[in-house]
Structures are given as structure tokens and as C-alpha cells.
Design a protein around this motif. Structure first.
Motif, PDB file in Angstrom:
ATOM      1  N   SER A  24      41.878  42.563  25.153  1.00  0.00           N
ATOM      2  CA  SER A  24      41.232  41.860  26.261  1.00  0.00           C
ATOM      3  C   SER A  24      42.135  41.827  27.483  1.00  0.00           C
ATOM      4  O   SER A  24      41.689  42.013  28.621  1.00  0.00           O
ATOM      5  CB  SER A  24      40.845  40.434  25.849  1.00  0.00           C
ATOM      6  OG  SER A  24      41.988  39.673  25.510  1.00  0.00           O
ATOM      7  N   ILE A  28      41.315  43.569  31.172  1.00  0.00           N
ATOM      8  CA  ILE A  28      41.236  42.741  32.369  1.00  0.00           C
ATOM      9  C   ILE A  28      42.187  43.249  33.453  1.00  0.00           C
ATOM     10  O   ILE A  28      41.863  43.246  34.642  1.00  0.00           O
ATOM     11  CB  ILE A  28      41.565  41.267  32.030  1.00  0.00           C
ATOM     12  CG1 ILE A  28      40.454  40.649  31.165  1.00  0.00           C
ATOM     13  CG2 ILE A  28      41.747  40.428  33.300  1.00  0.00           C
ATOM     14  CD1 ILE A  28      40.817  39.289  30.606  1.00  0.00           C
ATOM     15  N   ASP A  38      34.864  45.680  37.599  1.00  0.00           N
ATOM     16  CA  ASP A  38      34.679  45.220  36.226  1.00  0.00           C
ATOM     17  C   ASP A  38      33.829  46.239  35.477  1.00  0.00           C
ATOM     18  O   ASP A  38      32.853  46.769  36.020  1.00  0.00           O
ATOM     19  CB  ASP A  38      34.001  43.849  36.218  1.00  0.00           C
ATOM     20  CG  ASP A  38      33.939  43.248  34.821  1.00  0.00           C
ATOM     21  OD1 ASP A  38      32.967  43.548  34.102  1.00  0.00           O
ATOM     22  OD2 ASP A  38      34.852  42.498  34.454  1.00  0.00           O
ATOM     23  N   ASP A  44      31.131  47.135  27.803  1.00  0.00           N
ATOM     24  CA  ASP A  44      31.759  46.283  26.790  1.00  0.00           C
ATOM     25  C   ASP A  44      31.089  46.480  25.434  1.00  0.00           C
ATOM     26  O   ASP A  44      31.751  46.583  24.398  1.00  0.00           O
ATOM     27  CB  ASP A  44      31.662  44.806  27.188  1.00  0.00           C
ATOM     28  CG  ASP A  44      32.872  44.354  27.980  1.00  0.00           C
ATOM     29  OD1 ASP A  44      33.853  45.102  28.051  1.00  0.00           O
ATOM     30  OD2 ASP A  44      32.823  43.241  28.526  1.00  0.00           O
ATOM     31  N   ASP A 104      33.749  29.245  24.806  1.00  0.00           N
ATOM     32  CA  ASP A 104      33.824  30.587  25.385  1.00  0.00           C
ATOM     33  C   ASP A 104      33.554  30.592  26.886  1.00  0.00           C
ATOM     34  O   ASP A 104      34.242  31.274  27.654  1.00  0.00           O
ATOM     35  CB  ASP A 104      32.840  31.519  24.672  1.00  0.00           C
ATOM     36  CG  ASP A 104      33.031  32.965  25.088  1.00  0.00           C
ATOM     37  OD1 ASP A 104      34.167  33.452  25.011  1.00  0.00           O
ATOM     38  OD2 ASP A 104      32.050  33.603  25.498  1.00  0.00           O
ATOM     39  N   ASP A 105      32.557  29.824  27.328  1.00  0.00           N
ATOM     40  CA  ASP A 105      32.228  29.797  28.752  1.00  0.00           C
ATOM     41  C   ASP A 105      33.385  29.250  29.575  1.00  0.00           C
ATOM     42  O   ASP A 105      33.718  29.779  30.644  1.00  0.00           O
ATOM     43  CB  ASP A 105      30.970  28.955  28.993  1.00  0.00           C
ATOM     44  CG  ASP A 105      29.717  29.622  28.466  1.00  0.00           C
ATOM     45  OD1 ASP A 105      29.748  30.862  28.272  1.00  0.00           O
ATOM     46  OD2 ASP A 105      28.716  28.929  28.237  1.00  0.00           O
ATOM     47  N   GLU A 108      36.214  31.810  29.639  1.00  0.00           N
ATOM     48  CA  GLU A 108      35.853  32.920  30.522  1.00  0.00           C
ATOM     49  C   GLU A 108      36.025  32.527  31.989  1.00  0.00           C
ATOM     50  O   GLU A 108      36.455  33.330  32.816  1.00  0.00           O
ATOM     51  CB  GLU A 108      34.397  33.331  30.253  1.00  0.00           C
ATOM     52  CG  GLU A 108      33.916  34.542  31.019  1.00  0.00           C
ATOM     53  CD  GLU A 108      34.482  35.842  30.479  1.00  0.00           C
ATOM     54  OE1 GLU A 108      34.420  36.849  31.211  1.00  0.00           O
ATOM     55  OE2 GLU A 108      34.981  35.848  29.356  1.00  0.00           O
ATOM     56  N   ARG A 109      35.723  31.274  32.297  1.00  0.00           N
ATOM     57  CA  ARG A 109      35.767  30.801  33.685  1.00  0.00           C
ATOM     58  C   ARG A 109      37.172  30.430  34.139  1.00  0.00           C
ATOM     59  O   ARG A 109      37.575  30.686  35.276  1.00  0.00           O
ATOM     60  CB  ARG A 109      34.836  29.591  33.829  1.00  0.00           C
ATOM     61  CG  ARG A 109      34.666  29.085  35.257  1.00  0.00           C
ATOM     62  CD  ARG A 109      33.629  27.972  35.318  1.00  0.00           C
ATOM     63  NE  ARG A 109      34.019  26.797  34.539  1.00  0.00           N
ATOM     64  CZ  ARG A 109      33.471  26.434  33.395  1.00  0.00           C
ATOM     65  NH1 ARG A 109      32.505  27.167  32.856  1.00  0.00           N
ATOM     66  NH2 ARG A 109      33.877  25.348  32.745  1.00  0.00           N
ATOM     67  N   ARG A 112      40.702  33.548  32.444  1.00  0.00           N
ATOM     68  CA  ARG A 112      40.681  35.011  32.581  1.00  0.00           C
ATOM     69  C   ARG A 112      41.482  35.413  33.824  1.00  0.00           C
ATOM     70  O   ARG A 112      40.937  35.845  34.842  1.00  0.00           O
ATOM     71  CB  ARG A 112      39.234  35.491  32.684  1.00  0.00           C
ATOM     72  CG  ARG A 112      39.025  36.966  32.400  1.00  0.00           C
ATOM     73  CD  ARG A 112      37.540  37.284  32.420  1.00  0.00           C
ATOM     74  NE  ARG A 112      37.271  38.701  32.338  1.00  0.00           N
ATOM     75  CZ  ARG A 112      37.116  39.399  31.230  1.00  0.00           C
ATOM     76  NH1 ARG A 112      37.223  38.784  30.072  1.00  0.00           N
ATOM     77  NH2 ARG A 112      36.850  40.682  31.256  1.00  0.00           N
ATOM     78  N   LEU A 160      40.689  33.866  21.453  1.00  0.00           N
ATOM     79  CA  LEU A 160      39.723  33.738  22.543  1.00  0.00           C
ATOM     80  C   LEU A 160      40.434  33.635  23.889  1.00  0.00           C
ATOM     81  O   LEU A 160      39.858  33.960  24.927  1.00  0.00           O
ATOM     82  CB  LEU A 160      38.840  32.503  22.319  1.00  0.00           C
ATOM     83  CG  LEU A 160      37.881  32.579  21.124  1.00  0.00           C
ATOM     84  CD1 LEU A 160      37.322  31.197  20.805  1.00  0.00           C
ATOM     85  CD2 LEU A 160      36.742  33.557  21.427  1.00  0.00           C
ATOM     86  N   PRO A 162      42.699  35.045  26.601  1.00  0.00           N
ATOM     87  CA  PRO A 162      43.150  36.398  26.954  1.00  0.00           C
ATOM     88  C   PRO A 162      44.665  36.547  26.839  1.00  0.00           C
ATOM     89  O   PRO A 162      45.418  35.651  27.218  1.00  0.00           O
ATOM     90  CB  PRO A 162      42.689  36.547  28.417  1.00  0.00           C
ATOM     91  CG  PRO A 162      41.526  35.623  28.535  1.00  0.00           C
ATOM     92  CD  PRO A 162      41.859  34.447  27.653  1.00  0.00           C
ATOM     93  N   LYS A 203      26.661  40.200  23.080  1.00  0.00           N
ATOM     94  CA  LYS A 203      26.670  40.948  24.337  1.00  0.00           C
ATOM     95  C   LYS A 203      25.408  41.798  24.475  1.00  0.00           C
ATOM     96  O   LYS A 203      24.861  41.939  25.581  1.00  0.00           O
ATOM     97  CB  LYS A 203      27.916  41.828  24.408  1.00  0.00           C
ATOM     98  CG  LYS A 203      29.223  41.062  24.622  1.00  0.00           C
ATOM     99  CD  LYS A 203      30.419  41.993  24.608  1.00  0.00           C
ATOM    100  CE  LYS A 203      31.729  41.236  24.734  1.00  0.00           C
ATOM    101  NZ  LYS A 203      31.907  40.631  26.051  1.00  0.00           N
TER     102      LYS A 203
END
Length: 265
Positions: A24, A28, A38, A44, A104-105, A108-109, A112, A160, A162, A203
Motif C-alpha cells: 500500500s 501511494i 491515482d 486496484d 477503514d473510512d 483512508e481519510r 493516507r 490497515l 499504510p 472494491k
């Protein structure tokens, strides 16, 4: 994303998914450091499908034995070592599913970023070195039980974040518990199968719901290149593991982490 970028990213995914250096993070970094676009949700899905095919192909005998053990458990009501291992893989997957569903959200926000990757690369690289240097490395997977599987599963949930590396943190946990390097890697890679499959299905669901345009040529390139690269990576990693240990990967992580911090300064 052009064909060259797709080829490079597929190679990165295949090379890094099963090495303890974080796929990951490496996926990134091209957008963060080089300004590449991206890779998008569809790509992905493609590269994760490729790495899933690779690990399932390499451990096909284990998977067949686990399925056979499940059938034996139903028909003969006996617990074979293969079926036990399969159940432990399922058990160790639960923490990552729960943490992923809950956080996860937010991850990710908020996490990352290159700074987070730099810090986790250094911290978990040091932990990998400690586990490899001071772990007893005397147990086989036959000894693995519920407590050990849960411990490794909780470690996997940290991936989870990164830069942590799913394979790196699970191998670290298994080595810390005293398992041999090859057995630690084997359980880590078997553990990757439900995780990669689950992530790929989610995904794919998002891709269908968002009705995004798909470049099927880039998808095919990503899947094939990542599959071949990942399979060869697993082969050589397992063959060389006892000889080289974890130190080369620790050194790589330290160099990468320090380089990122210098770039951010």
C-alpha cells in the motif's frame, strides 16, 4: 494513467504484496512523490486479483488439503491438521474484518500520507528486526493454537495503516511467538487469501455501484503482470528466507523511511 504507469504499478504490487515492505505504501508513493494520477478503483481490483491468483496458485496444495480436511470433518467427524489450519486462518482473519469495517473510512481519510508511511515504515521495520533477531524460531505451525492465531490476526489488523505491511506485521507476530521463518511466512501468506479476496470483492462492489468507466486493456495488464510478479516473488522469498532472514528488508525499510522523512523536511 498511461500504459507505462500501469506496468510500473502492477510490478510494484506484485513485488511488494508479499514482501514485508508494504505494498500500500509503494502504491501511494508514486502519486505523492512523482505526481502520478491515482491508479483508480478498477486498477486496484485488477492488481489485487493478480496477487490473489498468485498466492492461491503457490499454496494450491494447502488449499486443497484444507478443503479435504473440511470434508473429512463433516463425514468422519475428525479434526485433521489441515482443517485445523484452515479454521485458524479464518479465526485470524476476523480482527482485520472488524477493524476494517469500523475504521477503514477514517484511515483512508486521515492516514493516507507520506508522513504516516515514513513513520510506520521505520517503526514496524524495527519490530520486524527485533522479532527476527530475538525470536526462538523453533516452532512449526502444528503448534499454532487459538491464542496464537488471534494474536497474529490482531497484528494483521494494524496493516490497515499504510506503510505497516500486512505480510511484514503478521510475520513479525509469528516470529515473536517463536515460529520458524518459513512457517511464519506460510501462515502469513495463507492469511492473505481471505483478506485479498474480501478487499477485492468490496472494491468490485464499489466499482459496480459507481459505474466507472473501465479500461479493460489496463485491467488485463495489471492483473497478468501483478500475478506473474507476485508468484515469482513468493517463490524466491520462500527459497531464500532461511538464508537471508529479514535483515535486508529491515534495512530497506529504514532507508525508505529516512528518505521519506528527508523529502518531507
Amino acid at each position: 494513467m498511461d500504459w507505462f504507469q500501469a506496468l510500473v504499478l502492477a510490478l510494484i504490487q506484485g513485488l511488494t504484496e508479499f514482501l514485508p515492505i508494504s505494498s500500500s505504501a509503494h502504491l501511494i508513493l508514486p502519486s505523492q512523490v512523482l505526481g502520478w494520477p491515482d491508479q483508480g478503483l478498477a486498477f486496484d481490483v485488477a492488481v489485487h486479483l493478480g496477487t490473489l491468483m498468485a498466492v492461491m496458485a503457490y499454496y494450491r496444495r494447502d488449499l486443497v488439503a484444507m478443503i479435504g480436511g473440511a470434508g473429512q470433518a463433516v463425514t468422519q467427524r475428525t479434526m485433521s491438521e489441515d482443517w485445523k489450519l484452515g479454521l485458524l486462518v479464518v479465526l485470524a482473519t476476523i480482527p482485520a474484518v472488524l477493524f476494517g469495517f469500523l475504521g477503514d473510512d477514517w484511515i483512508e481519510r486521515e492516514l493516507r500520507s507520506a508522513l504516516v508511511i515514513a513513520v510506520t515504515t521505520l517503526v514496524f521495520g524495527a519490530l520486524l528486526w527485533a522479532a527476527d533477531a530475538f525470536g526462538k524460531r523453533q516452532f512449526s505451525l502444528v503448534r499454532l493454537g487459538i491464542v496464537g492465531a488471534i494474536f497474529i490476526g490482531l497484528a494483521q489488523a494494524l496493516a490497515l495503516i499504510p506503510g505497516t505491511s500486512r505480510s511484514g506485521i503478521t510475520i513479525t507476530a509469528a516470529l515473536a511467538l517463536g515460529y520458524q521463518r518459513e512457517d511464519a511466512a506460510r501462515f502469513s501468506f495463507l492469511l492473505s487469501i481471505p483478506v485479498i479476496l474480501g478487499a477485492g470483492l468490496l472494491k468490485t462492489k464499489d466499482l459496480i455501484e459507481q459505474q466507472l468507466a473501465v479500461d479493460w486493456g489496463l485491467m488485463a495488464l495489471g492483473a497478468v503482470v501483478s500475478a506473474i510478479t507476485a508468484y515469482l516473488t513468493i517463490v524466491f522469498f520462500i527459497r531464500l528466507l532461511e538464508r537471508i532472514g529479514m535483515l535486508p528488508f529491515v534495512v530497506y525499510r529504514l532507508i525508505l523511511g529516512i528518505a521519506l522523512l528527508a523529502w518531507l523536511a
